[in-house]
Write a protein that holds these residues in place. Structure first.
Motif, PDB file in Angstrom:
ATOM      1  N   UNK A  58      19.580  -7.758  23.916  1.00 52.09           N
ATOM      2  CA  UNK A  58      19.234  -7.432  25.305  1.00 52.09           C
ATOM      3  C   UNK A  58      18.533  -6.076  25.403  1.00 52.09           C
ATOM      4  N   UNK A  59      19.119  -5.053  24.779  1.00 53.01           N
ATOM      5  CA  UNK A  59      18.518  -3.722  24.838  1.00 53.01           C
ATOM      6  C   UNK A  59      17.168  -3.680  24.150  1.00 53.01           C
ATOM      7  N   UNK A  60      17.081  -4.310  22.991  1.00 50.03           N
ATOM      8  CA  UNK A  60      15.806  -4.346  22.279  1.00 50.03           C
ATOM      9  C   UNK A  60      14.758  -5.133  23.033  1.00 50.03           C
ATOM     10  N   UNK A  61      15.180  -6.247  23.672  1.00 48.13           N
ATOM     11  CA  UNK A  61      14.230  -7.067  24.437  1.00 48.13           C
ATOM     12  C   UNK A  61      13.655  -6.287  25.610  1.00 48.13           C
ATOM     13  N   UNK A  62      14.505  -5.527  26.307  1.00 46.98           N
ATOM     14  CA  UNK A  62      14.016  -4.715  27.431  1.00 46.98           C
ATOM     15  C   UNK A  62      13.012  -3.679  26.943  1.00 46.98           C
ATOM     16  N   UNK A  63      13.341  -3.021  25.831  1.00 45.27           N
ATOM     17  CA  UNK A  63      12.403  -2.046  25.276  1.00 45.27           C
ATOM     18  C   UNK A  63      11.112  -2.691  24.819  1.00 45.27           C
ATOM     19  N   UNK A  64      11.218  -3.907  24.286  1.00 44.93           N
ATOM     20  CA  UNK A  64      10.032  -4.632  23.811  1.00 44.93           C
ATOM     21  C   UNK A  64       9.102  -4.986  24.973  1.00 44.93           C
ATOM     22  N   UNK A  65       9.688  -5.435  26.093  1.00 45.09           N
ATOM     23  CA  UNK A  65       8.882  -5.756  27.280  1.00 45.09           C
ATOM     24  C   UNK A  65       8.171  -4.499  27.785  1.00 45.09           C
ATOM     25  N   UNK A  66       8.897  -3.389  27.864  1.00 42.60           N
ATOM     26  CA  UNK A  66       8.276  -2.135  28.312  1.00 42.60           C
ATOM     27  C   UNK A  66       7.206  -1.674  27.329  1.00 42.60           C
ATOM     28  N   UNK A  67       7.459  -1.861  26.056  1.00 45.55           N
ATOM     29  CA  UNK A  67       6.492  -1.459  25.028  1.00 45.55           C
ATOM     30  C   UNK A  67       5.175  -2.198  25.203  1.00 45.55           C
ATOM     31  N   UNK A  68       5.243  -3.526  25.226  1.00 41.15           N
ATOM     32  CA  UNK A  68       4.013  -4.320  25.377  1.00 41.15           C
ATOM     33  C   UNK A  68       3.375  -4.084  26.727  1.00 41.15           C
ATOM     34  N   UNK A  69       4.201  -3.978  27.776  1.00 39.50           N
ATOM     35  CA  UNK A  69       3.658  -3.768  29.111  1.00 39.50           C
ATOM     36  C   UNK A  69       2.936  -2.446  29.248  1.00 39.50           C
ATOM     37  N   UNK A  70       3.487  -1.385  28.675  1.00 41.05           N
ATOM     38  CA  UNK A  70       2.837  -0.077  28.741  1.00 41.05           C
ATOM     39  C   UNK A  70       1.521  -0.069  27.969  1.00 41.05           C
ATOM     40  N   UNK A  71       1.524  -0.662  26.772  1.00 42.59           N
ATOM     41  CA  UNK A  71       0.286  -0.709  25.986  1.00 42.59           C
ATOM     42  C   UNK A  71      -0.786  -1.490  26.734  1.00 42.59           C
ATOM     43  N   UNK A  72      -0.437  -2.665  27.255  1.00 45.25           N
ATOM     44  CA  UNK A  72      -1.433  -3.482  27.941  1.00 45.25           C
ATOM     45  C   UNK A  72      -1.784  -2.930  29.316  1.00 45.25           C
ATOM     46  N   UNK A  73      -0.849  -2.215  29.935  1.00 43.00           N
ATOM     47  CA  UNK A  73      -1.170  -1.544  31.188  1.00 43.00           C
ATOM     48  C   UNK A  73      -2.159  -0.415  30.982  1.00 43.00           C
TER      49      UNK A  73
END
Length: 369
Positions: free
Chosen positions: A109-124
């Motif tokens: 769960x914690x890693x998944x949340x960080x992963x979503x933020x990671x990809x979202x920030x890069x693509x944002x």
């Protein structure tokens, strides 16, 4: 004795490749996770972008230097600066593929949340690269802009930003110009919906004026959305249907980053109407600016936003700082975090808007209650 004239040189030239650190951060997180065995390593990217970079920004300070106009043609023509923006895209896509692979393995769960933020920030942040490319006349760069937008599904930005926002900026008619007293969370649904509706109207009108159906491969919104559909389909084939949840979540984070930047760029600023009832011409007073060196390097000088609106075809390396532009108290990375906390945002920014208009709130772009 006549003093020797020292030729001007771009002191930031060796710094511009640092913009590629953003899409490289997920790979640093991958290495950190491999070394530590912890899925919390996937929080590295948001921590660096939203925590470390603002601190570095504060420590490094401002850079007010402008290139002399006589060197601008040569700077504009230099391929070096263009290739840095081009290289962002393969790094962006490599990071997306890698994060998809991690997602389907189940990072917790914690890693998944960080992963979503990671990809979202890069693509944002990649939307900013799309922004730089999309303003240019070269067909290659315009298509690369759409490719950079595909992971967030925000291809209509290509139309709305260039032909909508730049025309209506700093007016109540612009969905991407935030109003004095409007929180980011109130602004978000208005700008997301308004920008999409406006883009579709602009693009369908363009086709109808030419006597052709808007339902065509030449529709800049549709062909951009097709890119997103093909990308998501390919990733679903490669990693399974479970990756679609990740793709949607990171896309929402990505375009939310864009809209947070839109929120802070013109907050409360208003073009006044002239004697003919038309809005005055866009000038440096209608955009919030920041000369913080670090975030300007990472964002291809997006923070010199006034010059960008006055001269959309100017490439990032030639954008200038103006003394008359209203100044943000920090760089975009810091202000983005502040925008997410409305009471703090209003405490910092509302007095600055009022000061810009000499205490007269009727001159600002205000939230109508």
């Amino acid at each position: 004795m006549t003093a020797a004239v020292v030729p001007w040189r771009d002191t930031k030239r060796p710094l511009w490749p640092l913009a590629l650190v953003v899409p490289a951060l997920p790979f640093a997180a991958l290495l950190l996770g491999a070394a530590t065995g912890s899925t919390w390593a996937w929080w590295l990217t948001p921590i660096v972008i939203l925590g470390v970079i603002p601190v570095i920004d504060l420590l490094v300070g401002d850079d007010h230097a402008n290139p002399p106009e006589e060197v601008v043609p040569a700077l504009q023509a230099s391929r070096y600066y263009r290739w840095i923006t081009y290289l962002f895209l393969p790094a962006q896509y490599a990071a997306l593929v890698m994060t998809c692979a991690i997602w389907v393995r189940g990072p917790g769960v914690g890693g998944a949340a960080g992963l979503v933020l990671t990809a979202g920030l890069v693509n944002g942040i990649a939307i900013n690269t799309a922004h730089e490319l999309g303003h240019k006349r070269e067909s290659l760069e315009r298509w690369l802009s759409k490719i950079a937008l595909a992971p967030t599904g925000y291809g209509h930005f290509f139309v709305e930003h260039n032909r909508g926002h730049h025309v209506r900026v700093a007016t109540p008619e612009d969905p991407a110009s935030s109003r004095l007293g409007e929180s980011f969370w109130r602004f978000w649904p208005r700008t997301v919906k308004g920008s999409l509706v406006s883009a579709w109207r602009l693009e369908t009108s363009r086709h109808r004026l030419r006597g052709r159906s808007p339902w065509s491969p030449r529709n800049d919104i549709l062909n951009a959305w097709v890119m997103t559909a093909l990308l998501f389909a390919a990733l679903t084939v490669a990693f399974g249907p479970g990756v679609l949840t990740f793709l949607v979540l990171q896309a929402v984070v990505g375009f939310t980053v864009l809209e947070a930047v839109n929120y802070l760029e013109h907050y409360g600023l208003l073009r006044q109407r002239n004697a003919a009832g038309r809005y005055e011409k866009v000038d440096p007073r209608h955009s919030w600016n920041s000369d913080r060196l670090t975030t300007n390097v990472f964002l291809f000088q997006l923070q010199r936003h006034s010059d960008h609106h006055a001269n959309p075809l100017r490439r990032y390396q030639t954008l200038r700082s103006f003394d008359v532009s209203p100044q943000l108290p920090a760089g975009y990375a810091t202000m983005l975090v502040l925008a997410l906390i409305p009471p703090l945002w209003r405490r910092v920014m509302d007095p600055r808007v009022l000061a810009h208009y000499n205490g007269d709130p009727t001159l600002a772009n205000r939230l109508q209650r």
